[in-house]
Design a protein around this motif. Structure first.
Motif, mmCIF file in Angstrom:
data_model
loop_
_atom_site.group_PDB
_atom_site.id
_atom_site.type_symbol
_atom_site.label_atom_id
_atom_site.label_comp_id
_atom_site.label_asym_id
_atom_site.label_seq_id
_atom_site.Cartn_x
_atom_site.Cartn_y
_atom_site.Cartn_z
ATOM 1 N N VAL A 1 -3.490 11.461 -8.252
ATOM 2 C CA VAL A 1 -2.045 11.443 -8.013
ATOM 3 C C VAL A 1 -1.693 10.391 -6.969
ATOM 4 O O VAL A 1 -0.776 9.572 -7.155
ATOM 5 C CB VAL A 1 -1.550 12.839 -7.568
ATOM 6 C CG1 VAL A 1 -0.109 12.757 -7.071
ATOM 7 C CG2 VAL A 1 -1.655 13.824 -8.724
ATOM 8 N N VAL A 2 -2.421 10.390 -5.856
ATOM 9 C CA VAL A 2 -2.111 9.457 -4.762
ATOM 10 C C VAL A 2 -2.369 8.022 -5.196
ATOM 11 O O VAL A 2 -1.579 7.116 -4.921
ATOM 12 C CB VAL A 2 -2.925 9.817 -3.510
ATOM 13 C CG1 VAL A 2 -2.745 8.744 -2.430
ATOM 14 C CG2 VAL A 2 -2.490 11.169 -2.957
ATOM 15 N N GLY B 1 -2.583 6.880 -8.346
ATOM 16 C CA GLY B 1 -1.880 6.468 -9.557
ATOM 17 C C GLY B 1 -0.381 6.308 -9.398
ATOM 18 O O GLY B 1 0.235 5.501 -10.102
ATOM 19 N N TRP B 2 0.207 7.041 -8.462
ATOM 20 C CA TRP B 2 1.656 6.978 -8.290
ATOM 21 C C TRP B 2 2.067 5.613 -7.751
ATOM 22 O O TRP B 2 1.589 5.182 -6.717
ATOM 23 C CB TRP B 2 2.103 8.080 -7.336
ATOM 24 C CG TRP B 2 3.573 8.388 -7.414
ATOM 25 C CD1 TRP B 2 4.573 7.730 -6.779
ATOM 26 C CD2 TRP B 2 4.189 9.417 -8.180
ATOM 27 N NE1 TRP B 2 5.788 8.273 -7.095
ATOM 28 C CE2 TRP B 2 5.584 9.326 -7.962
ATOM 29 C CE3 TRP B 2 3.710 10.411 -9.037
ATOM 30 C CZ2 TRP B 2 6.481 10.200 -8.565
ATOM 31 C CZ3 TRP B 2 4.606 11.270 -9.632
ATOM 32 C CH2 TRP B 2 5.980 11.156 -9.389
ATOM 33 N N ASN B 3 2.917 4.900 -8.476
ATOM 34 C CA ASN B 3 3.434 3.599 -8.031
ATOM 35 C C ASN B 3 2.359 2.518 -8.056
ATOM 36 O O ASN B 3 2.457 1.507 -7.359
ATOM 37 C CB ASN B 3 4.020 3.714 -6.612
ATOM 38 C CG ASN B 3 4.957 2.572 -6.268
ATOM 39 O OD1 ASN B 3 5.826 2.216 -7.041
ATOM 40 N ND2 ASN B 3 4.787 2.001 -5.088
ATOM 41 N N ARG C 1 -6.852 0.480 -6.191
ATOM 42 C CA ARG C 1 -5.835 0.257 -7.219
ATOM 43 C C ARG C 1 -5.986 -1.116 -7.867
ATOM 44 O O ARG C 1 -5.595 -1.303 -9.020
ATOM 45 C CB ARG C 1 -4.442 0.334 -6.596
ATOM 46 C CG ARG C 1 -3.973 1.717 -6.244
ATOM 47 C CD ARG C 1 -2.586 1.677 -5.634
ATOM 48 N NE ARG C 1 -1.990 3.006 -5.531
ATOM 49 C CZ ARG C 1 -0.726 3.239 -5.255
ATOM 50 N NH1 ARG C 1 0.103 2.215 -5.053
ATOM 51 N NH2 ARG C 1 -0.271 4.473 -5.186
ATOM 52 N N ARG D 1 2.047 7.084 1.908
ATOM 53 C CA ARG D 1 3.456 7.139 1.509
ATOM 54 C C ARG D 1 3.967 5.752 1.148
ATOM 55 O O ARG D 1 4.699 5.579 0.166
ATOM 56 C CB ARG D 1 4.294 7.738 2.639
ATOM 57 C CG ARG D 1 5.775 7.885 2.310
ATOM 58 C CD ARG D 1 6.517 8.568 3.436
ATOM 59 N NE ARG D 1 7.926 8.737 3.111
ATOM 60 C CZ ARG D 1 8.852 7.809 3.326
ATOM 61 N NH1 ARG D 1 8.511 6.650 3.879
ATOM 62 N NH2 ARG D 1 10.110 8.028 2.997
ATOM 63 N N MET E 1 2.788 4.803 -2.225
ATOM 64 C CA MET E 1 3.390 5.575 -3.314
ATOM 65 C C MET E 1 4.881 5.304 -3.489
ATOM 66 O O MET E 1 5.480 5.785 -4.468
ATOM 67 C CB MET E 1 3.157 7.061 -3.073
ATOM 68 C CG MET E 1 1.682 7.467 -3.089
ATOM 69 S SD MET E 1 1.408 9.209 -2.672
ATOM 70 C CE MET E 1 2.033 10.002 -4.158
ATOM 71 N N THR E 2 5.485 4.542 -2.574
ATOM 72 C CA THR E 2 6.933 4.337 -2.663
ATOM 73 C C THR E 2 7.368 2.876 -2.621
ATOM 74 O O THR E 2 8.429 2.532 -3.152
ATOM 75 C CB THR E 2 7.650 5.089 -1.524
ATOM 76 O OG1 THR E 2 7.152 4.618 -0.260
ATOM 77 C CG2 THR E 2 7.414 6.589 -1.623
#
Length: 549
Positions: free
Chosen positions: A54-55, A57-59, A170, A422, A425-426
């Motif tokens: 989740v951490v 893969g998000w964004n 990533r 954070r 992810m943003t």
């Protein structure tokens, strides 16, 4: 009474009695012979794996900024898929090709159904598979090296959730794939069944790691140390010999490939493996890593910017394991990972070339030794309690000590990791790239008859927009360094129409005459982003004065 050795030997030897534990020795729960039969291990590993995916893969497509190396490896994978050879330009033995051949296999299905998806941002998703496998292997290795369950979970969390790991894992780097193969080699080398074929498999996995990224050669001694400690003493010579033989036989395929192509040694009119090695070994140094102002010091600061816990804590853990070697079972069990940290740290300290992705190779071993050092301290405290005769506190003390360690670590680590993760992810660091790609797709009248210099992060995007690969959209380095490209530019920069000046292009244009001249004789027609990260689309002022288009 007899016990059977690994089936490959067929030899019977007297059974060995299990020695009673020494007074004061480290008391640990014996890891399960097969992790898949241990429900607590499966649950803990599964929960951590979901959190990591989740951490990470998000964004994933928007952060961090696309890098030229990512574009290069993906473009080479695209060339393999398209049957264009081992690279989208002349393959010059910069790295063994197994890395992007694996990328070609991983991206083949999405590229087949949606060719336009074969771009750096979207194809970063395949790195989640590599991250997942590597994270699970960290847990497996930790348990096979006799770390308690909580310490194995800590190692997995450190490896997968550190902001430094999130950012680097990533990205489409060969180092990430090579780390996966190296961890597989460690897992096989520490196999509890001690089967000879597991050790041969460790040698094969180690060879795959080296053929994916040649710098993994540095870690091979650590794999051998782990195998030496975990192989049966009666079959140890066979295990080590078999692993080395398997690794060498697979590794020799790379120079053999060059030999069969007539490109092993330098010669007129062709590239060579020897020239590639000479280039890699003679790259200008980045300076001493601890000397402010050097390139290596800047790389170190970039690592510490994302996370100080894993790099510095890992080094401290490795040092603790070395100091406690004589009386700590944990320290001896982690001899292989500790040696890997020592070798990689020593190489980083030399005043040579230090790339930003170098630390990827050390991340799993830093996590293992940091978790192992923490476990060693915890067991030392419990051992002291036992010696003090406070037996009634030992059982409850384990949980109390674990709670204290968790709270202390959480108070220091969580706020720092929260901000870094954070951001990952943003934040959207790639909006300028997307805008520049869109501009080149909509504002240029005839892409098929347009020649443009770009970095490799954008190369595939423009190929999918209709620009001719290799001659129309040109990886900017090749305009000066590849004879196959320069011969199509008899008028030099005048045979070009645009330069997409990303930070990478602006930085390296200084040493590339054609690219530098194209920058000097062009004017910006569109700018996306601001500051050092901006991307300028520059139109050549004197374009179209002749040349082979």
């Amino acid at each position: 009474m007899t016990s059977t050795l690994p089936a490959a030997t067929g030899v019977k030897v007297p059974a060995q009695r299990t020695a009673a534990p020494r007074t004061g020795s480290t008391n640990r729960t014996t890891p399960p012979k097969r992790l898949r039969s241990s429900r607590p291990d499966l649950i803990l590993c599964g929960v951590l794996l979901v959190a990591i995916l989740v951490v990470q893969g998000w964004n994933i497509a928007d952060y961090p900024t696309l890098s030229d190396d990512e574009g290069t490896y993906l473009a080479q994978a695209w060339a393999v898929q398209e049957g264009r050879g081992l690279a989208h330009y002349t393959y010059w033995y910069d790295h063994p090709p197994l890395g992007w051949i694996q990328l070609a296999l991983l991206t083949w299905i999405p590229a087949y159904f949606a060719p336009e998806s074969m771009t750096v941002g979207s194809m970063r998703a395949v790195m989640l598979l590599i991250s997942a496998l590597s994270a699970v292997l960290v847990y497996v290795v930790a348990r096979r090296l006799s770390l308690p369950r909580w310490a194995a979970g800590l190692a997995m969390a450190l490896f997968g959730l550190s902001p430094l790991s999130v950012v680097l894992q990533r990205e489409i780097f060969l180092d990430n794939i090579a780390v996966m193969w190296t961890l597989l080699a460690f897992a096989l080398a520490a196999s509890p069944s001690r089967h000879l074929w597991h050790h041969f498999g460790a040698g094969m996995a180690a060879a795959a790691a080296v053929l994916t990224k040649e710098t993994m050669l540095l870690v091979l001694p650590a794999v051998m140390v782990t195998m030496w400690r975990h192989s049966h003493r009666d079959t140890r010579k066979f295990a080590i010999t078999g692993a080395i033989t398997a690794c060498a036989l697979i590794g020799i395929s790379y120079p053999l490939f060059a030999l069969l192509k007539g490109e092993l040694l330098p010669g007129a009119g062709h590239v060579s493996l020897w020239d590639g090695i000479v280039y890699q070994m003679s790259r200008p140094g980045s300076g001493f890593i601890l000397e402010p102002g050097t390139g290596s010091y800047g790389v170190l600061q970039s690592w510490l910017y994302y996370d100080r816990v894993l790099p510095l804590g890992g080094l401290a853990g490795a040092l603790l394991l070395v100091v406690t070697w004589r009386w700590s079972v944990t320290a001896r069990a982690l001899a292989g990972p500790a040696l890997a940290v020592a070798i990689l740290a020593g190489m980083a300290l030399r005043p040579g070339y230090l790339p930003a992705m170098y630390i990827i190779q050390a991340l799993p071993f830093l996590a293992l030794v940091l978790a192992g050092g923490t476990a060693s301290v915890a067991h030392a405290v419990l051992r002291r309690w036992r010696r003090a005769g406070e037996k009634r506190f030992v059982t409850g003390g384990r949980y109390a000590l674990a709670a204290v360690l968790a709270i202390a670590a959480g108070a220091y680590v969580v706020p720092r990791w929260y901000d870094g993760d954070r951001t990952a992810m943003t934040a959207d660091a790639n909006a300028p790239y997307r805008a520049a790609t869109q501009w080149m797709a909509t504002e240029v009248e005839d892409p098929k008859d347009t020649r443009v210099l770009v970095d490799d992060a954008m190369w595939l995007d423009l190929v999918h927009q209709g620009y001719r690969p290799g001659l129309g959209v040109i990886w900017f380095y090749k305009a000066d360094l590849d004879p196959a490209v320069t011969k199509t530019m008899p008028n030099g920069w005048r045979d070009l129409d645009y330069v997409v000046a990303s930070p990478t292009v602006r930085r390296d244009a200084v040493d590339l005459p054609n690219v530098k001249a194209a920058m000097e004789h062009s004017t910006p027609v569109a700018v996306f982003g601001a500051g050092e990260d901006r991307i300028e689309i520059r139109q050549i002022v004197s374009a179209g004065t002749g040349g082979d288009r």
